[in-house]
Design an enzyme around this catalytic site. Structure first.
Site, PDB file in Angstrom:
ATOM      1  N   SER A 148      46.287  -6.894  75.147  1.00 34.54           N
ATOM      2  CA  SER A 148      44.934  -7.328  74.799  1.00 34.54           C
ATOM      3  C   SER A 148      44.005  -6.209  74.381  1.00 34.54           C
ATOM      4  CB  SER A 148      44.311  -8.068  75.987  1.00 34.54           C
ATOM      5  OG  SER A 148      44.266  -7.221  77.128  1.00 34.54           O
ATOM      6  N   ASP A 196      34.451  -7.433  80.914  1.00 36.20           N
ATOM      7  CA  ASP A 196      34.831  -8.414  81.923  1.00 36.20           C
ATOM      8  C   ASP A 196      35.618  -7.709  83.029  1.00 36.20           C
ATOM      9  OD1 ASP A 196      37.286  -7.941  80.745  1.00 36.20           O
ATOM     10  OD2 ASP A 196      37.379  -9.856  79.702  1.00 36.20           O
ATOM     11  N   HIS A 235      38.505  -5.438  80.622  1.00 29.66           N
ATOM     12  CA  HIS A 235      38.426  -4.901  79.267  1.00 29.66           C
ATOM     13  C   HIS A 235      37.127  -4.138  79.011  1.00 29.66           C
ATOM     14  CE1 HIS A 235      41.218  -8.323  79.093  1.00 29.66           C
ATOM     15  NE2 HIS A 235      41.902  -7.506  78.308  1.00 29.66           N
TER      16      HIS A 235
END
Length: 347
Positions: A43, A322, A325
């Protein structure tokens, strides 16, 4: 220490972020000997490949993408652009690196690179399978399909080969293997010690590189993991007063082994260039001294955490978006020196 709880928190984070690409990437005019950028892994690089998958590991919803062009969620794991976008721009290619699985991907984007990374993925097949995302080996299959499409677009095998051999291959893998699969999957902890599992991750990284090398790749920029124990999700579970030691220890061990491997791969892959990208220490610097770089908070996430159920008003004040990240500003802060190193070592 409840590793399963930590892992579940990190899983929710790594699973919740991957965005839908929102239009053709803007081209830049900077000169570069790098023809394209191809991103593989998780991600940190994913720009929307999970959006159409049957998985909860995707973030094509508000407030993700809140600070992206147009304020629309695209599947990127953050409030705006992510690391792969900024590396692409810094190399003079384009300011947005589109996802290969974006149904609206333009043929015009193929010659300058695309993203194959999948949020929640990793080097361990179990990491991808438990989340229903694209394992790195399957990302290589996507790359093979990409080459077929590229040949059709450029209409010249020699030109396509030149693009492939002069592109930079950006890899981010290991974050989810350590934070999720190892510390939350009982059989992995029974099978391997931390040193044994990190050795295996390095071997799998080498296997991934060989697969790409055999298809013509020659310039590799391989990223270490983030300081996983300092992510807001991990810190929250131990009172948010310090980084969680054991996860950080495993991440640091893997990073050191990976860096040493990158220094030695040249002898095994003739004509190839390798560099290790340190993500751990630059982020630790922001976390420990956020104000030096214009941040106010290096511990909490702006959004989607137990301490910030309602998103903060200004993500640029936070190191993290968050529970796992970095914010767009964090990437912007650490990428300039990395881009210069890529140019020196790989271009």
């Amino acid at each position: 220490m409840n590793f399963i709880m930590i892992s579940k928190m990190l899983l929710a984070l790594f699973s919740s972020i991957c965005l839908v690409y929102v239009g053709s990437a803007q081209q830049t005019n900077a000169n570069s000997t790098v023809t394209a950028l191809f991103a593989f892994g998780d991600s940190i690089l994913d720009t929307g490949n999970n959006n159409l998958l049957l998985t909860v590991t995707k973030v094509n919803f508000f407030p993700y993408g809140r600070d992206f062009v147009g304020g629309r969620p695209t599947g990127r794991f953050g409030n705006g652009r992510v690391f792969s976008d900024m590396i692409s721009e810094g190399l003079g290619l384009k300011s947005l690196l589109p996802a290969f699985r974006d149904p609206f991907l333009s043929n015009n984007d193929l010659p300058t690179g695309v993203c194959f990374a999948s949020g929640g993925s990793g080097l361990d097949q179990l990491t991808a399978s438990i989340q229903g995302v694209i394992w790195v080996s399957d990302q290589v299959k996507d790359f093979q399909n990409y080459i077929t499409k590229l040949n059709g677009v450029v209409g010249d095998q020699g030109k396509a080969n030149t693009i492939i051999s002069n592109a930079v291959y950006l890899i981010s893998a290991g974050n989810n293997d350590i934070a999720i699969t190892y510390f939350s999957t009982i059989n992995r902890r029974f099978q391997y010690t931390v040193p044994g599992y990190t050795d295996l991750l390095v071997t799998w990284t080498r296997d991934l590189i060989k697969s790409l090398y055999d298809m013509g790749a020659r310039k590799f920029a391989v990223m270490g993991t983030l300081p996983l124990g300092c992510l807001p999700g991990a810190r929250t579970l131990i009172g948010n007063v310090m980084c969680e030691f054991f996860t950080n220890q495993a991440a640091d061990m893997f990073n050191k082994k990976l860096s040493a491997e990158m220094d030695n791969l040249g002898a095994s892959f003739p004509g190839a260039k390798f560099m290790y990208i340190d993500m751990y220490n630059p982020l630790i610097g922001l976390i420990n001294n956020p104000m030096a770089s214009g941040f106010l908070d290096g511990r909490d996430g702006c959004c989607c955490t137990p301490t910030s159920i309602i998103p903060c008003l200004d993500a640029s004040r936070y190191v993290f978006w968050d529970i796992a990240h970095p914010t767009e500003k964090s990437y912007k802060t650490i990428t300039p020196s990395i881009i210069e190193e890529i140019k020196q070592k790989l271009a």
